[in-house]
Design an enzyme around this catalytic site. Structure first.
Site, PDB file in Angstrom:
ATOM      1  N   GLU A 278      56.664  48.233  66.511  1.00  9.74           N
ATOM      2  CA  GLU A 278      56.749  48.655  67.907  1.00  9.74           C
ATOM      3  C   GLU A 278      58.169  49.114  68.237  1.00  9.74           C
ATOM      4  OE1 GLU A 278      56.128  46.613  72.347  1.00  9.74           O
ATOM      5  OE2 GLU A 278      56.496  45.373  70.566  1.00  9.74           O
ATOM      6  N   LYS A 342      50.124  51.950  74.971  1.00 11.91           N
ATOM      7  CA  LYS A 342      49.806  50.549  75.247  1.00 11.91           C
ATOM      8  C   LYS A 342      49.131  50.411  76.605  1.00 11.91           C
ATOM      9  CE  LYS A 342      51.937  45.945  75.132  1.00 11.91           C
ATOM     10  NZ  LYS A 342      53.219  45.215  74.991  1.00 11.91           N
ATOM     11  N   CYS A 402      51.769  44.832  70.141  1.00 12.10           N
ATOM     12  CA  CYS A 402      52.371  43.554  70.523  1.00 12.10           C
ATOM     13  C   CYS A 402      51.379  42.618  71.208  1.00 12.10           C
ATOM     14  CB  CYS A 402      53.602  43.810  71.403  1.00 12.10           C
ATOM     15  SG  CYS A 402      54.582  42.342  71.772  1.00 12.10           S
TER      16      CYS A 402
END
Length: 537
Positions: A278, A342, A402
């Protein structure tokens, strides 16, 4: 304080102290099957209000031990003063403790509602509360009880039908059965006549654990999936170990990129896909033409597409800028083959909830490059792996960034959309040398089992690694080391019951709890039997 109340508090504290040991780094997963026994022993013949507070005490102590890493993230990287960090941690764990308090209250309530048999339904309340924790106030399903079993491969295979919540149900049922058996046995040692054996609860627990174990053994033999078409791909993951303090330092940018270059080169040219973590690039990729050309040259040398994390800059209709936390799939020809943005952001980490109105005075608890906006959802990416027999069919995969990987339904949607394997990229450097990276990695195991899809994980500072479709950890790296790992992963579409139907088991538990509440609210109480005075003759 009388001795009985002191003993109740001591037992509630004991359960709270045992809970953190069930999860990484301690990793005593077997302890989860007995950790709640002391709490359950205190819930016999006590008022509902006291049951709630004892459960709250257990939960607060347990979550404080499990989530102590919050202080590290806030003090080391968010520059929050230590006393305030501890106050925030205790506020958070006191909130999480409420869920255990409500469960404890439900146990006592069920005993009164349906004597002897109501207790069989107590695990439904635990599951319902875990589901509520997954979604309420943006959700924080960190270290649900079922994650404690991530190394017990046979027992967690039921997650392909019931999700991680099914494993939690089983653990709570066993704890409850053991506590009831101990309560039944106590009169033997006191010289009293024992109460009736709780054979229904004990038999149910033994039966479900046995069936789960046998089912897991059958599934891991892969016999149910023998007719599913599959292919094998070679995936490499890079762990650069970039210190969070210098990650966005312009002076360290070239060193960061050189480290990625060196580690990617170690993987060789035999990869079908290379995965970076990430926010791998310390810049906005789309705005840095020179670095784009450099990345394309590295992808060409690796002869494989590179999946890398980088912020994406976009603009509102009024030309105000905003950021997306994105994963780009870059081809060896230098083209962006796809991008995933995301969807589920970290509150107080990537954005401030209600910042424009209520929480305008707050800033993010961790340093970064600004606030982010959420992406559209579970976009599936694809690439064509290498093949000696000519052009290969494209392979589809999903990327969870994440924090997203701890949400079962979010990851499930990638599988529903056609993903044949899964990738998660993360920067766990915020956690420092705490238990959080290992806890985060453990939760990925259950995502693999739920959908029977392999996982590749690339983390900036670790833990990086690979998990097969049945939750077996194929390889993993150490924390705070540079690493370049590779593995052969299965790409297929088994479409498990969980993939197709999601959390129907958990919502079924919610329905049962709702019906019980309605029954308790509307049941007709029996009239008290009058007593007739007997006059002596």
């Amino acid at each position: 304080m009388d001795r009985a109340r002191a003993r109740q508090i001591l037992f509630a504290c004991a359960s709270g102290l045992l809970l953190p040991f069930c999860f990484p780094k301690f990793d005593f997963g077997a302890l989860a099957w007995v950790a709640l026994v002391p709490l359950h022993l205190t819930l016999d013949h006590i008022p509902k209000r006291r049951a709630f507070w004892l459960g709250w005490l257990t939960g607060t102590i347990g979550f404080t031990g499990i989530m102590a890493w919050v202080v590290t993230a806030m003090t080391t990287y968010g520059k929050v003063p230590l006393p305030i960090s501890y106050a925030i941690l205790l506020l958070l764990t006191a909130y999480l403790g409420v869920y255990v308090g409500l469960y404890s209250l439900s146990v006592v309530w069920l005993r009164d509602l349906i004597p002897r048999y109501g207790i069989l339904l107590a695990p439904c309340f635990w599951v319902s509360l875990e589901l509520l924790r997954t979604y309420f106030l943006s959700g924080l399903p960190w270290c649900l009880l079922g994650y404690s079993q991530y190394r017990r491969i046979e027992i967690i295979q039921i997650a392909d039908h019931f999700g991680v919540y099914g494993v939690s149900f089983l653990i709570v049922l066993v704890n409850l059965a053991l506590a009831e058996l101990i309560s039944w046995m106590m009169p033997f040692f006191r010289g009293f006549r024992p109460a009736r054996l709780p054979w229904e609860l004990a038999t149910t627990a033994v039966l479900l654990v046995t069936l789960s174990w046998h089912y897991g053994s059958w599934v891991t033999s892969e016999a149910p999936f023998s007719d599913i078409p599959r292919s094998t791909i070679t995936v490499g993951v890079v762990q650069p170990n970039i210190d969070q303090a210098v990650k966005w330092d312009l002076a360290f940018r070239d060193e960061t990129m050189a480290r990625f270059d060196r580690l990617t080169d170690q993987l060789g040219s035999g990869m079908d896909l290379v995965v970076w973590p990430e926010a791998a690039t310390p810049f906005v990729l789309e705005r840095e033409r020179d670095y784009q050309l450099q990345l394309a040259a590295w992808a060409a040398r690796a002869q494989a597409p590179i999946l890398l994390g980088s912020p994406a800059l976009r603009f509102y209709s009024d030309r105000r800028p905003y950021l997306l936390n994105s994963a780009y799939l870059l081809t060896p020809e230098g083209q962006v083959l796809g991008r995933y943005d995301k969807h589920h952001l970290v509150p107080f980490g990537e954005y401030i909830p209600l910042k424009s109105s209520v929480l305008f005075f707050l800033d993010k608890l961790v340093e970064g490059i600004g606030d982010f906006e959420a992406g559209p959802g579970s976009t599936v990416l694809s690439f064509a792996p290498k093949s000696a027999d000519g052009p290969a069919r494209p392979v589809k995969f999903g990327v969870a960034i994440c924090y997203e990987v701890i949400f079962p339904d979010l990851v499930r949607r990638f599988a529903t959309n056609g993903a044949e394997f899964l990738v998660t990229i993360t920067n766990d450097g915020w956690f420092g040398n705490s238990s959080a990276p290992a806890q985060h990695f453990a939760m990925v195991v259950l995502r693999s089992v739920e959908n029977h899809l392999a996982f590749a994980r690339s983390a900036n500072t670790g833990i990086s690694g690979f998990i097969d479709p049945f939750g077996r950890i194929l390889d993993s790296s150490a924390l705070f080391t540079e690493a370049a790992l590779q593995a052969r992963l299965t790409a297929w579409q088994p479409h498990t019951f969980y993939t197709r139907h999601g959390d129907v088991f958990a919502y079924g538990c919610v329905l049962i709890c709702a019906l019980l509440c309605l029954f308790g609210l509307f049941r007709t109480k029996e009239p008290a039997h009058g007593t007739t005075a007997i006059t002596p003759a």
